[in-house]
Motif scaffolding. Structure first.
Motif: not given
Length: 310
Positions: A155-163, A188-191
């Motif tokens: 939840g937090v992570g997928h929004v944080a990537i975009q911000i 994300a530039d790297e996963v």
């Protein structure tokens, strides 16, 4: 109106739907007819008693994330009946959002972006405000910074990537292999597949780590930060021993206690309207199936958010 309450702590089966009187809005509050309710892991922990009882002992009504339509306002100029709004009212005090009608401070709400459904809008406030406050307010992320987001598919992570991408950062995210395509699609530039690779060997010279996992992830993240780097955590903010270790190494350590900040909420709306932020809803459940939704919430490893609809 109907509300979802519980008389005791326990599993999802303790959640029951009962009739209750509609709340009356106080001055500067509005009455919202709820269309969708975002679910968060914290609510499962409160339901079961695994988290300190911030709502006191049962009976209580869980929930904070809402999207709906204003029915009535008192002495507020912000909204009028018929306006579509969303937000995270009153956190950490009880907002009693698992309900058909919620009374909320108008300042804790924003107009729902037209591009978001009510389900999507209800999924955004808690995770979006947590990510914003971690990256923007506490982290001060700037263009060119290297940002590591733990739990990039959640939840937090997928929004944080975009911000972080909108701020101009180079974003590295940890995620299970099954979420790689999803996380890459967020920008994300790297996963880093944490099930196959030790992130401490794959990430270096990080300016800011945003942690949503806790446990030894926080401690191990010390080794990937550049000198003077910053760890921001949503789950280990009270670990004084870790704080001391980070400070002794010349690093910064901050914890997030999310609050219903109207400036940050407006910032999220702006990113949505610019097409730079989307929220992913893994699954929606009708209001009556709240126990089923909580069973899935208990299982963890979600991709984005779960939502109740009315």
């Amino acid at each position: 109106m109907r509300v979802i309450t519980q008389q005791s702590l326990g599993g999802p089966e303790v959640l029951t739907i009962v009739d209750a009187p509609e709340p009356r809005p106080l001055p500067t509050e509005v009455l919202v007819r709820v269309k969708a309710i975002g679910l968060n892991p914290l609510e499962a922990l409160l339901r079961s008693g695994e988290f300190p009882p911030m709502l006191g002992r049962p009976p209580f009504v869980l929930g904070w994330d809402i999207s709906g339509v204003v029915e009535e306002g008192s002495l507020t100029y912000r909204f009028r009946p018929g306006d579509e709004v969303f937000g995270m009212p009153l956190f950490p005090r009880a907002a009693s959002a698992y309900a058909e009608v919620v009374s909320a401070p108008a300042v804790h709400l924003a107009r729902k972006p037209a591009s978001l459904s009510h389900a999507e809008a209800s999924a955004l406030p808690v995770v979006g405000l947590t990510a914003w406050q971690g990256l923007v307010d506490l982290g001060g992320v700037r263009e060119g910074d290297r940002v590591l987001v733990h739990g990039g598919g959640g939840g937090v992570g997928h929004v944080a990537i975009q911000i972080a991408k909108a701020l101009g950062a180079h974003v590295i995210a940890t995620a299970g292999g099954s979420k790689r395509e999803f996380v890459e699609g967020l920008g994300a530039d790297e996963v880093i597949d944490y099930t196959a690779v030790d992130f401490t060997e794959a990430a270096r010279d990080i300016d800011l780590v945003l942690d949503t996992i806790g446990g030894d992830t926080v401690e191990r993240s010390l080794g990937v930060l550049r000198p003077g780097g910053h760890l921001v955590t949503a789950v280990a903010e009270e670990d004084t021993e870790l704080v001391a270790r980070y400070e002794a190494a010349g690093m910064r350590f901050s914890g997030i206690a999310v609050d219903p900040d109207p400036v940050a909420l407006r910032g999220l709306v702006d990113l949505v309207e610019q097409g730079r932020l989307r929220v992913h809803v893994q699954e929606t459940f009708p209001f009556e199936r709240v126990a089923d939704a909580h069973r899935l919430l208990d299982g963890g490893h979600l991709q984005g958010k779960l939502v109740l609809t009315l």
